[in-house]
Structures are given as C-alpha cells and as structure tokens.
Design a protein around this motif. Structure first.
Motif, PDB file in Angstrom:
ATOM      1  N   GLN A   5     -12.795 -24.903 -27.729  1.00  0.00           N
ATOM      2  CA  GLN A   5     -14.006 -25.716 -27.597  1.00  0.00           C
ATOM      3  C   GLN A   5     -15.029 -25.027 -26.693  1.00  0.00           C
ATOM      4  OE1 GLN A   5     -12.544 -29.495 -26.245  1.00  0.00           O
ATOM      5  NE2 GLN A   5     -12.246 -30.261 -28.337  1.00  0.00           N
ATOM      6  N   MET A   6     -14.563 -24.398 -25.629  1.00  0.00           N
ATOM      7  CA  MET A   6     -15.466 -23.685 -24.740  1.00  0.00           C
ATOM      8  C   MET A   6     -16.087 -22.484 -25.440  1.00  0.00           C
ATOM      9  SD  MET A   6     -13.424 -23.935 -21.145  1.00  0.00           S
ATOM     10  CE  MET A   6     -14.603 -22.979 -20.246  1.00  0.00           C
ATOM     11  N   LEU A   7     -15.277 -21.766 -26.227  1.00  0.00           N
ATOM     12  CA  LEU A   7     -15.793 -20.626 -26.979  1.00  0.00           C
ATOM     13  C   LEU A   7     -16.828 -21.076 -28.006  1.00  0.00           C
ATOM     14  CD1 LEU A   7     -15.668 -17.611 -27.636  1.00  0.00           C
ATOM     15  CD2 LEU A   7     -13.831 -18.134 -29.253  1.00  0.00           C
ATOM     16  N   LYS A   8     -16.535 -22.172 -28.694  1.00  0.00           N
ATOM     17  CA  LYS A   8     -17.464 -22.724 -29.675  1.00  0.00           C
ATOM     18  C   LYS A   8     -18.784 -23.126 -28.991  1.00  0.00           C
ATOM     19  CE  LYS A   8     -17.917 -26.930 -32.123  1.00  0.00           C
ATOM     20  NZ  LYS A   8     -17.279 -28.143 -32.597  1.00  0.00           N
ATOM     21  N   PHE A   9     -18.694 -23.793 -27.849  1.00  0.00           N
ATOM     22  CA  PHE A   9     -19.892 -24.190 -27.121  1.00  0.00           C
ATOM     23  C   PHE A   9     -20.693 -22.973 -26.681  1.00  0.00           C
ATOM     24  CE2 PHE A   9     -21.940 -25.020 -23.024  1.00  0.00           C
ATOM     25  CZ  PHE A   9     -22.825 -26.007 -23.405  1.00  0.00           C
ATOM     26  N   LEU A  11     -20.756 -19.911 -28.030  1.00  0.00           N
ATOM     27  CA  LEU A  11     -21.382 -19.273 -29.185  1.00  0.00           C
ATOM     28  C   LEU A  11     -22.542 -20.106 -29.726  1.00  0.00           C
ATOM     29  CD1 LEU A  11     -18.242 -17.939 -31.080  1.00  0.00           C
ATOM     30  CD2 LEU A  11     -19.985 -16.605 -29.883  1.00  0.00           C
ATOM     31  N   LYS A  12     -22.378 -21.404 -29.767  1.00  0.00           N
ATOM     32  CA  LYS A  12     -23.423 -22.284 -30.266  1.00  0.00           C
ATOM     33  C   LYS A  12     -24.646 -22.229 -29.345  1.00  0.00           C
ATOM     34  CE  LYS A  12     -23.929 -26.974 -31.986  1.00  0.00           C
ATOM     35  NZ  LYS A  12     -23.287 -28.275 -32.100  1.00  0.00           N
ATOM     36  N   LYS A  13     -24.414 -22.226 -28.050  1.00  0.00           N
ATOM     37  CA  LYS A  13     -25.496 -22.165 -27.082  1.00  0.00           C
ATOM     38  C   LYS A  13     -26.251 -20.845 -27.206  1.00  0.00           C
ATOM     39  CE  LYS A  13     -26.345 -22.266 -22.158  1.00  0.00           C
ATOM     40  NZ  LYS A  13     -25.735 -22.159 -20.851  1.00  0.00           N
ATOM     41  N   ASP A  14     -25.551 -19.750 -27.415  1.00  0.00           N
ATOM     42  CA  ASP A  14     -26.181 -18.437 -27.520  1.00  0.00           C
ATOM     43  C   ASP A  14     -27.028 -18.325 -28.781  1.00  0.00           C
ATOM     44  OD1 ASP A  14     -26.605 -15.775 -26.566  1.00  0.00           O
ATOM     45  OD2 ASP A  14     -25.276 -15.080 -28.162  1.00  0.00           O
ATOM     46  N   GLN A  15     -26.605 -18.923 -29.859  1.00  0.00           N
ATOM     47  CA  GLN A  15     -27.332 -18.807 -31.112  1.00  0.00           C
ATOM     48  C   GLN A  15     -28.536 -19.738 -31.186  1.00  0.00           C
ATOM     49  OE1 GLN A  15     -24.392 -19.493 -34.117  1.00  0.00           O
ATOM     50  NE2 GLN A  15     -23.455 -17.488 -33.863  1.00  0.00           N
TER      51      GLN A  15
END
Length: 62
Positions: A5-9, A11-15
């Motif tokens: 979940q942290m990795l997903k957050f 990556l989503k924040k960066d994009q």
C-alpha cells in the motif's frame, strides 16, 4: 500488505504531480518600478494632433 500500500501510494503520488517542473520566475513576480503612463502620453499626443486638424478644418469652413 502494508508495504504494498505504501509503494502504491508513493507511485501514485509521483505520477500525479502535474506541477512538478513548473516555476514562476522572480522577474514575473516583481512589480515594474517604471510608473510612467505610456498610454496616456500616446493618447495625449494623438488628441493634440486631432484637435489641431479639427481646428484647421473648422477654420477652412468659416
């Protein structure tokens, strides 16, 4: 699971950073110290010429 979940957050924040490389130059944020009324000067000279032309026309009609 929490790591995913942290990795997903992350990556989503960066994009979704649409303004990542947007910067306003300092020159655009400063006020121009030149307070001369350029438009007023142009209009005053144009109106003066217009007045003199109208005076000449009225003088010719009389």
């Amino acid at each position: 699971m929490e790591a995913l979940q942290m990795l997903k957050f992350w990556l989503k924040k960066d994009q979704l950073n649409f303004t990542k490389d947007w910067e306003t130059p300092i020159t655009d944020m400063t006020v121009d110290p030149d307070n001369s009324d350029v438009l007023g000067e142009v209009l005053s000279t144009q109106l003066t010429e217009l007045d003199s032309m109208l005076d000449r026309l009225l003088g010719e009609e009389d």
